[in-house]
Design a protein around this motif. Sequence first.
Motif, short mmCIF file in Angstrom:
data_model
loop_
_atom_site.label_atom_id
_atom_site.label_comp_id
_atom_site.label_asym_id
_atom_site.label_seq_id
_atom_site.Cartn_x
_atom_site.Cartn_y
_atom_site.Cartn_z
N GLY A 28 0.82 -1.21 0.00
CA GLY A 28 0.00 0.00 0.00
C GLY A 28 0.85 1.26 0.00
O GLY A 28 0.55 2.23 -0.72
N ARG A 29 1.92 1.27 0.81
CA ARG A 29 2.81 2.43 0.82
C ARG A 29 3.54 2.60 -0.50
O ARG A 29 3.74 3.72 -0.99
N ALA A 31 2.44 1.80 -3.33
CA ALA A 31 1.48 2.31 -4.32
C ALA A 31 1.36 3.83 -4.24
O ALA A 31 1.03 4.49 -5.23
N GLN A 32 1.63 4.42 -3.04
CA GLN A 32 1.55 5.87 -2.85
C GLN A 32 2.91 6.55 -2.96
O GLN A 32 3.03 7.74 -2.65
N ARG A 33 3.91 5.84 -3.39
CA ARG A 33 5.28 6.37 -3.40
C ARG A 33 5.40 7.63 -4.24
O ARG A 33 5.93 8.65 -3.77
N ASP A 34 4.92 7.61 -5.45
CA ASP A 34 5.09 8.76 -6.33
C ASP A 34 4.37 9.99 -5.78
O ASP A 34 4.91 11.12 -5.82
N ALA A 35 3.18 9.81 -5.23
CA ALA A 35 2.43 10.94 -4.70
C ALA A 35 3.15 11.55 -3.49
O ALA A 35 3.21 12.79 -3.35
N VAL A 36 3.73 10.71 -2.63
CA VAL A 36 4.44 11.22 -1.46
C VAL A 36 5.70 11.98 -1.89
O VAL A 36 6.00 13.07 -1.36
N ASP A 37 6.45 11.44 -2.84
CA ASP A 37 7.67 12.13 -3.30
C ASP A 37 7.33 13.49 -3.89
O ASP A 37 8.03 14.49 -3.63
N THR A 38 6.28 13.56 -4.67
CA THR A 38 5.88 14.84 -5.27
C THR A 38 5.49 15.84 -4.21
O THR A 38 5.88 17.02 -4.25
N TYR A 39 4.75 15.40 -3.21
CA TYR A 39 4.31 16.30 -2.15
C TYR A 39 5.50 16.85 -1.36
O TYR A 39 5.57 18.05 -1.06
N GLN A 377 11.60 8.74 3.67
CA GLN A 377 10.73 8.13 2.67
C GLN A 377 11.51 7.16 1.79
O GLN A 377 11.04 6.06 1.49
#
Length: 633
Positions: A28-29, A31-39, A377
Amino acid sequence: MLARLEAARDRDRADLAARTRAVAAAKGRLAQRDAVDTYLRELQQDANRRSVATFETLLTALVREVLPGEKPVRLDLTTERGLPALDIAVERPDGGREDVLEDNGGAMTNVVGMALRLIAVVKAGVGRFLALDEADCWIAPDRVPAFYRVLDDGAARLGVQCLAISHHDVAGFDAGLTVSRIAGRPETGVAIDGSAASCAAAWSPEMPGFRFVRLVDVQGFSDATLPLSPGVNALVGPNNHGKSTVIRALRAVFYGEVRDSLVRAGASAARVEIGVAGGRILRYVRQPRRTPVNLWSLHEADGSLVQENGATLETGGRDVPSWVERLFGITRVEELDVHVAHQKFPVFLLGEKPARRSAVLSIGREAGLIRDMQALQRERVTEDQRTVREGEREITRLRERLGHLDGLDALAEALQDLRAQAVSLDAEAARLRDREALRDRLARAARLAAGAAARASALAALPGPEIGAELGRALAEARHREAVGRRVLGGARDLAAAQARLAALAELPREAPVPRDSRAATAHAARLRRLTRDLADAEGRAALLETLPDAAPQPVLRPDAAATARRLAEIGRRLAEARARADAARDGLAATEAAMAEVLAATGGRCPACGTPTAPAALLAGHRHGTRPEEAA
């Protein structure tokens, strides 16, 4: 074995569930990797823009307030070896950049350095106190008032208490400063003229800040007190009169930077006292050639030492005690002297490396935190990838192991049935043991019955109960005869004693005088009478024994009456012995009577004890001394 297998299966099931949850969370984490890096990237850019813009505006305003028309200050936040780095410059009209320290005059350096100290004191999160030594040294005299107006305004807005040492006469500046002056000379003792009353009135009891600084035997000061107010305080006076000694004393107290030259000539110790909140006093003493050489202590208003958690706040040594740093917050930041400036180094932070500038001012700290989050991260992504990779392998292995244990429940049920059968067999075995014990008891009872029957048949041939009565009578007679025999033996002993006395009496004269005291004779006569009676009893017993048969009848004995027969035989033996003693007693009695007759014949028929006439029979029968034979009869 089954229990161990079940425990292993349960552990594998728990591990499988935990691994499954961990792998699912990691996926699950990921899957959210790209969104977290961008933020995080966007957050970092925004933080950098806000921090740099704010400080650029502040520094530019301060510089132009003191030095009108100067170029704007520009900050560049970059990274060096993964750490935030801050470049400080001014922007030329053509857009180029100039270094503040290398490419500009001293006035710009004074203003920017003062501003950087204010920012550092606030951003570092330490004690809000700032001591500046000749921070206006390169500023033109006509711009010095503006410098102190900026300092006063900034200190008031940020809540920082300041002490400024200056050779300018700032008393006339319209800056709201509290001004004290140096008076006297070091040779005779430097004094400080200040408004102590107005300074004291500006404080509330618990308000943080320093109320005064007292110097006792500190270089040129014999005993002088510098009053301080909550805002900006200025100490002015001519050069080489001891203004910087105050800064040196503060550095000794809070940085431990001191030499023996701090002690006034001829004094044994230098003492610095600083008034703090609540009427307390922080005291520092330097004692050359003493142990400890430095002593820090905190005192209550009454002079007693402060107690904290059961410990007294008094510490000696060379290093500043931790409680001083903790209570007052004056300490080095990134190894730089932020709070108390050194006169020899008026430039603050501009000569340091960009990374240290960023750390001291905390500019880019937010960006640094974001970079830490980015690093975390990346570590989390790596960890999640490893968790997924290793977890899936472990899940496969656990499922294979659990597959081999699918028949474990059926095996457990079969084992439970076997245990129930074992319990039933144990119950049957217990009943069988009870029956075997009953069999053994019956066999023993049969043996006892057979023995009883044999004894009954043997006893049937024995005579009846009348033989027991006969034996009882015979036994009683035997016991009686035994008693008679004992008495006859006693009579024989008494007779022998009497004969011995008769032999003694035979030598007495024929005509014995009548004794005056007849008590002994009377006792002797009583003794003779007792002997006579005993002899008569012995004769009676002997006559009784004559009537007994020579041998006791022999009863027909039963097999179990052997002991009784032995007892009867013993009685017969004793009866024979009694008869022999009776015969001896009769012979002794006859001899006694003959001897008594001879005694009386020798005494003329008179009692040898009392001298009265008597006869042998009367003497043996119990002659009473002093009576005649007819009277005794």
